[in-house]
Design an enzyme around this catalytic site. Structure first.
Site, PDB file in Angstrom:
ATOM      1  N   SER A   1     -26.888 -32.365 -15.548  1.00 44.99           N
ATOM      2  CA  SER A   1     -26.214 -32.263 -16.848  1.00 44.99           C
ATOM      3  C   SER A   1     -26.972 -33.023 -17.924  1.00 44.99           C
ATOM      4  O   SER A   1     -26.814 -32.766 -19.114  1.00 44.99           O
ATOM      5  CB  SER A   1     -24.792 -32.820 -16.757  1.00 44.99           C
ATOM      6  OG  SER A   1     -24.037 -32.088 -15.831  1.00 44.99           O
TER       7      SER A   1
ATOM      8  N   HIS B   1     -20.610 -37.778 -18.873  1.00 45.10           N
ATOM      9  CA  HIS B   1     -21.264 -37.809 -17.558  1.00 45.10           C
ATOM     10  C   HIS B   1     -22.775 -37.674 -17.688  1.00 45.10           C
ATOM     11  O   HIS B   1     -23.498 -37.980 -16.751  1.00 45.10           O
ATOM     12  CB  HIS B   1     -20.690 -36.730 -16.632  1.00 45.10           C
ATOM     13  CG  HIS B   1     -20.728 -35.345 -17.189  1.00 45.10           C
ATOM     14  ND1 HIS B   1     -19.929 -34.936 -18.230  1.00 45.10           N
ATOM     15  CD2 HIS B   1     -21.465 -34.260 -16.853  1.00 45.10           C
ATOM     16  CE1 HIS B   1     -20.182 -33.664 -18.507  1.00 45.10           C
ATOM     17  NE2 HIS B   1     -21.104 -33.233 -17.693  1.00 45.10           N
TER      18      HIS B   1
ATOM     19  N   GLY C   1     -16.066 -39.865 -21.133  1.00 42.96           N
ATOM     20  CA  GLY C   1     -16.010 -39.585 -19.697  1.00 42.96           C
ATOM     21  C   GLY C   1     -14.781 -38.763 -19.360  1.00 42.96           C
ATOM     22  O   GLY C   1     -14.756 -38.048 -18.364  1.00 42.96           O
TER      23      GLY C   1
ATOM     24  N   LYS D   1     -28.979 -25.857 -17.004  1.00 40.32           N
ATOM     25  CA  LYS D   1     -28.634 -27.083 -16.267  1.00 40.32           C
ATOM     26  C   LYS D   1     -29.773 -27.374 -15.285  1.00 40.32           C
ATOM     27  O   LYS D   1     -30.299 -26.455 -14.639  1.00 40.32           O
ATOM     28  CB  LYS D   1     -27.321 -26.841 -15.516  1.00 40.32           C
ATOM     29  CG  LYS D   1     -26.594 -28.108 -15.095  1.00 40.32           C
ATOM     30  CD  LYS D   1     -25.126 -27.804 -14.826  1.00 40.32           C
ATOM     31  CE  LYS D   1     -24.391 -29.015 -14.269  1.00 40.32           C
ATOM     32  NZ  LYS D   1     -22.943 -28.776 -14.149  1.00 40.32           N
TER      33      LYS D   1
ATOM     34  N   HIS E   1     -24.219 -30.068  -9.352  1.00 41.50           N
ATOM     35  CA  HIS E   1     -23.535 -30.894 -10.356  1.00 41.50           C
ATOM     36  C   HIS E   1     -23.281 -32.295  -9.814  1.00 41.50           C
ATOM     37  O   HIS E   1     -22.854 -32.461  -8.680  1.00 41.50           O
ATOM     38  CB  HIS E   1     -22.206 -30.232 -10.724  1.00 41.50           C
ATOM     39  CG  HIS E   1     -21.395 -30.997 -11.732  1.00 41.50           C
ATOM     40  ND1 HIS E   1     -21.464 -30.765 -13.085  1.00 41.50           N
ATOM     41  CD2 HIS E   1     -20.504 -32.016 -11.579  1.00 41.50           C
ATOM     42  CE1 HIS E   1     -20.645 -31.585 -13.721  1.00 41.50           C
ATOM     43  NE2 HIS E   1     -20.054 -32.355 -12.824  1.00 41.50           N
TER      44      HIS E   1
ATOM     45  N   GLU F   1      -1.485 -34.776 -31.923  1.00 41.20           N
ATOM     46  CA  GLU F   1      -1.408 -36.193 -31.572  1.00 41.20           C
ATOM     47  C   GLU F   1      -2.684 -36.715 -30.923  1.00 41.20           C
ATOM     48  O   GLU F   1      -2.984 -37.910 -31.013  1.00 41.20           O
ATOM     49  CB  GLU F   1      -0.206 -36.449 -30.660  1.00 41.20           C
ATOM     50  CG  GLU F   1       1.155 -36.235 -31.330  1.00 41.20           C
ATOM     51  CD  GLU F   1       1.584 -34.771 -31.393  1.00 41.20           C
ATOM     52  OE1 GLU F   1       0.887 -33.910 -30.810  1.00 41.20           O
ATOM     53  OE2 GLU F   1       2.623 -34.489 -32.034  1.00 41.20           O
TER      54      GLU F   1
ATOM     55  N   PHE G   1       6.416 -37.970 -28.587  1.00 40.49           N
ATOM     56  CA  PHE G   1       5.216 -37.152 -28.742  1.00 40.49           C
ATOM     57  C   PHE G   1       3.931 -37.949 -28.541  1.00 40.49           C
ATOM     58  O   PHE G   1       2.848 -37.374 -28.443  1.00 40.49           O
ATOM     59  CB  PHE G   1       5.229 -36.440 -30.097  1.00 40.49           C
ATOM     60  CG  PHE G   1       6.482 -35.635 -30.302  1.00 40.49           C
ATOM     61  CD1 PHE G   1       7.072 -34.970 -29.223  1.00 40.49           C
ATOM     62  CD2 PHE G   1       7.098 -35.545 -31.530  1.00 40.49           C
ATOM     63  CE1 PHE G   1       8.253 -34.240 -29.382  1.00 40.49           C
ATOM     64  CE2 PHE G   1       8.273 -34.817 -31.696  1.00 40.49           C
ATOM     65  CZ  PHE G   1       8.849 -34.166 -30.621  1.00 40.49           C
TER      66      PHE G   1
ATOM     67  N   ASP H   1      19.693 -34.390 -31.345  1.00 35.18           N
ATOM     68  CA  ASP H   1      18.489 -33.557 -31.191  1.00 35.18           C
ATOM     69  C   ASP H   1      18.181 -33.223 -29.736  1.00 35.18           C
ATOM     70  O   ASP H   1      17.500 -32.238 -29.456  1.00 35.18           O
ATOM     71  CB  ASP H   1      17.278 -34.233 -31.839  1.00 35.18           C
ATOM     72  CG  ASP H   1      17.156 -33.890 -33.323  1.00 35.18           C
ATOM     73  OD1 ASP H   1      17.606 -32.800 -33.714  1.00 35.18           O
ATOM     74  OD2 ASP H   1      16.627 -34.713 -34.069  1.00 35.18           O
TER      75      ASP H   1
ATOM     76  N   ARG I   1      15.871 -44.661 -34.584  1.00 33.19           N
ATOM     77  CA  ARG I   1      16.253 -43.790 -35.691  1.00 33.19           C
ATOM     78  C   ARG I   1      17.416 -44.343 -36.517  1.00 33.19           C
ATOM     79  O   ARG I   1      17.373 -44.369 -37.738  1.00 33.19           O
ATOM     80  CB  ARG I   1      16.631 -42.423 -35.121  1.00 33.19           C
ATOM     81  CG  ARG I   1      17.140 -41.432 -36.156  1.00 33.19           C
ATOM     82  CD  ARG I   1      17.446 -40.089 -35.511  1.00 33.19           C
ATOM     83  NE  ARG I   1      17.966 -39.151 -36.487  1.00 33.19           N
ATOM     84  CZ  ARG I   1      19.240 -39.064 -36.856  1.00 33.19           C
ATOM     85  NH1 ARG I   1      20.127 -39.870 -36.315  1.00 33.19           N
ATOM     86  NH2 ARG I   1      19.630 -38.185 -37.759  1.00 33.19           N
TER      87      ARG I   1
END
Lengths: 614, 614
Positions: free
Chosen positions: B36, B73, B119, B243, B257, B359, B384, B416, B466
Site C-alpha cells: 500500500s 496504514h 489508521g 499496489k 496486503h 457529526e 447523536f 420526543d 433540555r
C-alpha cells in the site's frame, strides 16, 4: 367504506387530509413536527393511494412493501397515513406523544406497521438498503422499499454509504423520496431549493433521479410509476416542497420547525377543514415464506492444549452454522480475511453480503435483514464498530436481533497500534439496551458462543481476539449466556481473579505463581460479561474475601464495571482491584503490550499479592 | 547534502527510494503495509520534491503545509518521506513498529511532523477539512492541506461529509490525492480501476477533479500545480496506481496486503537498489502567530431559586467566553437553536462553523482546528454524538484538546422519545482515553464548567439537559474538575445519595422525604463524573454505611460505574443500589419519564428506605 383514490383531485384532497390530521395530532400533543409533515403530505398521499402495496391486516406478509420514514420527526404524517388507511382510529391518532401511546414522537416498532425505528437522521436509507437486499439477493417477494428522506439529512455520510451500496448493487426495488423543503431545524439547509445539487450527487452514485414539484399529484404519480418500472438501478425522486405547505402563517417560514401551528383552528380552515377519507390501499399478492432449514450445526472442535485464535473459531463455527441453517446471512465490512467471516463467504457466497468499508451501512443492512426474518451476523474490527454506534443504539430501539462480532480487540493485537485496537467495545455494547456481551477465551468456547448467538434475542456481541490462545475447554462443553466458568477453586482461596478473553490464560498463570507464593487464588472466566453471573461472583467474593478483575480494555465500563454492578442490591463486594489498560498504547508485540498495560500474569500476580496483603 | 529534486528522472528515483525504504522498514518489523506504500510512492515523491512546503526543523510554524495520510496504514511510505527529508535517520526508520519507536504501525503525533493520528479509514479527509478551515476562515497563512486517501476508504460516509463540506465551502487550499490501486484488504475494491467512478462522484460534490496516471511524475507534477493554482474549489487528484508497484511478485496481486514482501533482497534489487537521496523540501514563509486575546469571561449569573436549563447556561457562558477569548471557535451540527450554541453564533459569527447534520465531520473539523492552536467547542444532541464515536476515539489517539457538549441528555427530554435521548453518552465519553466528563445540575454550575473547559487538556465532555432545573448554586461558586459538592450532610446520615444533572433535585427531594421518615441522608452532586472525587465518596461511604447512585442514563458505564470504580484499590464500598434507566422509554412528559424509569424523588426515597433497612 374505503375508496380507491386515483384522480388528481382526490389525491390532492387526501394530501390536505393528511396535513389536517398531522396538525391536529401535534395540537393535541402540544408538540411534534407539523410543518415537516406538511411538506411531504402530497408525496405520501400519492404513494398511499396508488403505489404502496401493503396489507395493514397482515403486517407480517413478506409480500408487503416497506415504507420507512427516514425523516422520523414527520411521524404525524405517518400516523395520518395509518389513519387514512383505517389501521388506527382518529381517537388513537390524537394520543400522539402521550404516555402509553403507540404513536411515539418518532416511529418505533410498537406499531405493527413500523419495522424499524427512526428519528436519528440519515438512517432510513441505509435501513432501506437492508430491506431491498432481501428481495434482491435472498427471496423473491416483489416487495418494494420506499424511503422518505429529508433534505437536511443528506448531509449525513451514512446516506451516501447507502446511495453507493444501492447504486452499485442495482437495487431497483428501492426508491428514495427526498423532501426538499429548504428548511432545516435552525434555518436554511446547505443547498436550499437547489434541487439539482442533490440530483447531481445522487445520479453520480448510479441512481435514476427524477425531479418533481412535490405538491403536484400528477407529477408525483408519474415519478412513482417510473420508479416502479425502472430496472437495474434504484430511483430517487427529488421533490421541491414547502415546509408547512398550505398554511400561510408557517409556510416556508423559519422558526416553525418542530412545533404545533400557532392557530390550529385557522390552519384547519385554511387546509379546507377536516376530512375522513378512507383509502383502499393495494394489497400485495400474499406470500407465505417457507420455513428455513435448521439443524444442529457440526461445530469445529479444537484439541485441549492446542492453540487457536478465537476469531478463527468464530469463522469456522459460522461456516458450520451456515450449513445447518439456511437463514443465516453474514455481512462484512471489507475485512473478512481478518475477521475470518471469509470462511463463510467461501462456502455460502449467496448469503454473504459485502458492505465494503462502511460500518454504518453494514449495521443498517443487518437490521433490515433481521426485520424480514433473516439471521444476520456482521463482523469487523472491534475498534471500527464504534463507527456504527448510533446505528447500534437505534437498532436497540427497533428491537432488532443482531449478532455482531468484533475482532482484533484489545492491546493484544500487537504492532498495529491504538487505531486498530478495540478498547471501548465492551463499554459501548454493554450500554446498548437489552444487549448480550460475550468474550470467549478459547476456540471451543468461541465456537459454541458463535452458534448460540443465532437463537438470542436482541443485540448480541462477541468479542474476538487476533492471536492464538490456548484451548482449555473440550469441544463438547457448553457456555450458556449469563454463565461463567470457575477454572480454579479451593476452600482456601484468598482471592478471586476475574478475567475474560486473553486475560484468562494470564490469570491462570498468575494463579500458578500465587499458589507457589502460598496464596491460593480462585479464577473465574467471565465469558458472559452481560448478562453477568451474579451468583458465582457473589459467592466467590464471600468465600475468598478479595476480588481482582483484569481486562484488555480501558478501565471504564467493561468487565470490571460489570463485576462491580453485580453487587448492587446485595451484599457489597470485598476489597477489590481493577486491572485494565490505562495509558495510550503504541506499537509493540502482543507480549510487550500486555506487560506495558499491566494486565499480564506478572502484573496480575503482583496486584493480587498486594491486594491479599491489604 | 539535500538536493533540489525536480527532474522527471530524479523524481522517479525518489519514488523508488521511498519504495525501497518502505520495503526495508516492513522487512525489519516483520509486518506493515509495504504494498500500500508502493502504490502511492510516486505521488508522494513528487509532492515532497516539488509541492510540499514544510519546515521539518519548525513543525509548529503555522505557515507549514499539512500532510495527512488518511490511508494511515501506508505509514512506511510516510516514514520513508521523513527519511528522505532528513527528519529521521535510516537507523530510526528501521525501528518501525518496534517497542518504544516513534514510528508506529499507523502515524500518531508522537512524531512532531504528524499532527493527527490516522489508521481508522475515512478520517483523514474530514480532518483535512478542519485544517483547511483555519486558513479559509480564521487566519491568513497560505498553508495548504494535502490528504492522501486510499480508494477503499471512499466507501466511508465520513469521506462524503468531507467532500460536501469542502466543496460547498470552496476550500481551495485543500487537495485530496486518491490512490486508486484497485485492491483493498481482502480483494478488489468496489470500483476497481474505474477511476471515473470516483471522479464523477467527487465532481458532483463541487470539486475540481484531475485524473492522472499515478506512476508518471510529470503528470502528477502538473496535477499538483493545477491544484495549487485552482481557486474557489478544492481539487481531487484521482490517480490510477498499482499496489506493490515495481516488484513483480506482489504488483497488483491479491493476498499481498499488509505484509512484508516475500523476498526483501530481490525486491530491493528489482527496485534498483538502495539509495540515500536527501531532498531539499521547500520551506514556507515563516509565520508567527499572534497571541490570542484572553481575559476573564463575564459569565452569566442565575439567581438561586430561579429555574433555568443547563443548555441555556452553556450557550450564554460560551458567548461570554467568546468575548473574553479570541481563540474560541464553536461548531454546530445544525441544532444550534436546541443546544444554544446559536447564542455564540449571533455574537461571533466569524468564529462559528456550521457543519450541518454531519457529526463525524463536526468532530473532525474540531480536531483540525485544535491542532492549529484554536480552542474549539462543538455541540449537538448527546444521542447523536454516538455518530462520531470513532472520531472521538481517534481524537484521543491524536492527543486532541476538544470540548464537546451533548444536550438533550436522558429520558428527561420528554415526549420526543428514545431516538433523541442520550442514554449512553456517559459510558461512551468515560471510555475515551484521558477524557473529562462533566454533568452540571444547575445553570451557574453549567456556566462555570463551560468556561473551565477552555483550559482543559484532552477531550472534555459536558452533558447538558433540555428542561429547566432549579438554580441551587450562587453565580460566584466554582466547580473544579474532579470535585463534587456535598449538598446535605450530618453526622447522623444513614445513607449517601449520589446524583448528577436532573437527578440532583430529585435526590434533594428524596432526602427531604427520608428526613421526615427519620432517615437522614447525605446528598452528593457528582458533577465531575470523570475524574471522580474519590476522597469524598469514600468518606461518605464510610460515614453513612449505605450508598445509592441515581442517573438518567442506562445502568452501564455511567455515574454508578464511576462511583464503584472509585473504591478500587481502597476500602470497599458499603451496600449499594444503583438506580438508572432500565427499560426502553417511549414518549411521555419529563415527569412521567423520570417516574417510569424509577429515578424520581419517590423512587429514590423508596430505594433508599429499602437499602437503609437491609
Amino acid at each position: 367504506m374505503p375508496e380507491a383514490v386515483s384522480s388528481t383531485d382526490r389525491m390532492a384532497e387526501l394530501g390536505q387530509q393528511l396535513r389536517v390530521d398531522a396538525v391536529r395530532a401535534c395540537a393535541e400533543a402540544g408538540s411534534g413536527h407539523a410543518t415537516s409533515s406538511m411538506s411531504a403530505a402530497d408525496l405520501m398521499a400519492v404513494l398511499l393511494a396508488k403505489h404502496l402495496r401493503y396489507d395493514f391486516d397482515a403486517p407480517e406478509d413478506p409480500g408487503n412493501d416497506e415504507l420507512i420514514f427516514s425523516k422520523g420527526h414527520a411521524s404525524p404524517l405517518l400516523y395520518a397515513m395509518f389513519t387514512a388507511a383505517g389501521a388506527i382510529s382518529e381517537d388513537e391518532l390524537l394520543t400522539f406523544r402521550s404516555d402509553g401511546s403507540r404513536l411515539e414522537g418518532h416511529p418505533t416498532p410498537r406499531l405493527p406497521w413500523v419495522e424499524v425505528a427512526t428519528g436519528s437522521l440519515g438512517q432510513g436509507l441505509p435501513l432501506g438498503v437492508g430491506f431491498a437486499l432481501v428481495t434482491a439477493r435472498l427471496e423473491t417477494t416483489g416487495s418494494r422499499v420506499w424511503v422518505l428522506c429529508g433534505d437536511s439529512e443528506l448531509a449525513e455520510g451514512s446516506v451516501w454509504e447507502a446511495f453507493e451500496h444501492a447504486g452499485t448493487s442495482g437495487l431497483d426495488n428501492l426508491t428514495a423520496i427526498v423532501d426538499v423543503n429548504r428548511l432545516g431545524q435552525r434555518g436554511p439547509t446547505r443547498h436550499g431549493w437547489d434541487v439539482d445539487a442533490y440530483s447531481r450527487r445522487i445520479r453520480a452514485f448510479g441512481w435514476n433521479v427524477i425531479e418533481v414539484e412535490g405538491h403536484d399529484p400528477d407529477q408525483i404519480d408519474r415519478a412513482f410509476a417510473t420508479a416502479t418500472g425502472t430496472t437495474g438501478m434504484p430511483t430517487a425522486i427529488v421533490a421541491r416542497t414547502s415546509k408547512g405547505k398550505g398554511v400561510a402563517a408557517v409556510e416556508d417560514q423559519e422558526g416553525a420547525h418542530g412545533k404545533p401551528l400557532p392557530d390550529t383552528e385557522e390552519a384547519i380552515r385554511e387546509l379546507g377543514g377536516r376530512r375522513s377519507m378512507r383509502v383502499r390501499v393495494a394489497r400485495p399478492e400474499s406470500l407465505r415464506r417457507g420455513s428455513p432449514r435448521r439443524s444442529e450445526p457440526k461445530l469445529p472442535g479444537y484439541e485441549v492444549g492446542a492453540e487457536a485464535a478465537t476469531r478463527t473459531a468464530f469463522g469456522e463455527a459460522l461456516t458450520a452454522l451456515g450449513h445447518a441453517r439456511s437463514d443465516v446471512v453474514v455481512l462484512d465490512g471489507e475485512v473478512s480475511d481478518s475477521t475470518r467471516s471469509g470462511y463463510f463467504a467461501e462456502e455460502h457466497p449467496e448469503r454473504f453480503v459485502q458492505c465494503y468499508i462502511a460500518e454504518q451501512q453494514l449495521v443498517a443492512a443487518a437490521v433490515g435483514l433481521q426485520a424480514r426474518g433473516w439471521v444476520p451476523y456482521l463482523a469487523t474490527f472491534a475498534a471500527f464498530l464504534t463507527r456504527a454506534h448510533d446505528f447500534l443504539r437505534m437498532a436497540a430501539v427497533s428491537g432488532a436481533n443482531l449478532r455482531v462480532v468484533g475482532s482484533h480487540a484489545g492491546v493484544s493485537i500487537g504492532k498495529d497500534g491504538p487505531s486498530q485496537m478495540g478498547l471501548e467495545d465492551l463499554a459501548m455494547f454493554r450500554a446498548v439496551a437489552g444487549s448480550a456481551v460475550l468474550h470467549p477465551c478459547d476456540a471451543n468456547q468461541a465456537a459454541q458462543l458463535t452458534a448460540g448467538m443465532a437463537d438470542l434475542d436482541g443485540i448480541s456481541y462477541l468479542r474476538a481476539t487476533r492471536g492464538n490462545t490456548p484451548v482449555i475447554y473440550g469441544p463438547e462443553e457448553t457456555f450458556p449466556v449469563g454463565g461463567s466458568r470457575v477454572l480454579r477453586s479451593s476452600p482456601e482461596d484468598q482471592i478471586t481473579l476475574v478475567a475474560a478473553g486473553v486475560t484468562v490464560p494470564e490469570a491462570l498463570r498468575a494463579a500458578d505463581r500465587l499458589a507457589e507464593a502460598g496464596i491460593p487464588a480462585r479464577v473465574i472466566d467471565l465469558y458472559s460479561i452481560k448478562p453477568v453471573d451474579t451468583a458465582t461472583l457473589r459467592t466467590a467474593a464471600e468465600e475468598t474475601g478479595r476480588l481482582l478483575t483484569v481486562e484488555d480494555h480501558w478501565p471504564q465500563g467493561g468487565l470490571g464495571a460489570a463485576v462491580l454492578e453485580a453487587f448492587a442490591g446485595g451484599p457489597p463486594p470485598p476489597r477489590y482491584t481493577t486491572l485494565a489498560v490505562r495509558a495510550m498504547p503504541a506499537s509493540a508485540t502482543p507480549e510487550e503490550q500486555l506487560r506495558h498495560a499491566g494486565i499480564d500474569a506478572e502484573a496480575i500476580a503482583d496486584a493480587a499479592r498486594a491486594l491479599a496483603a491489604s
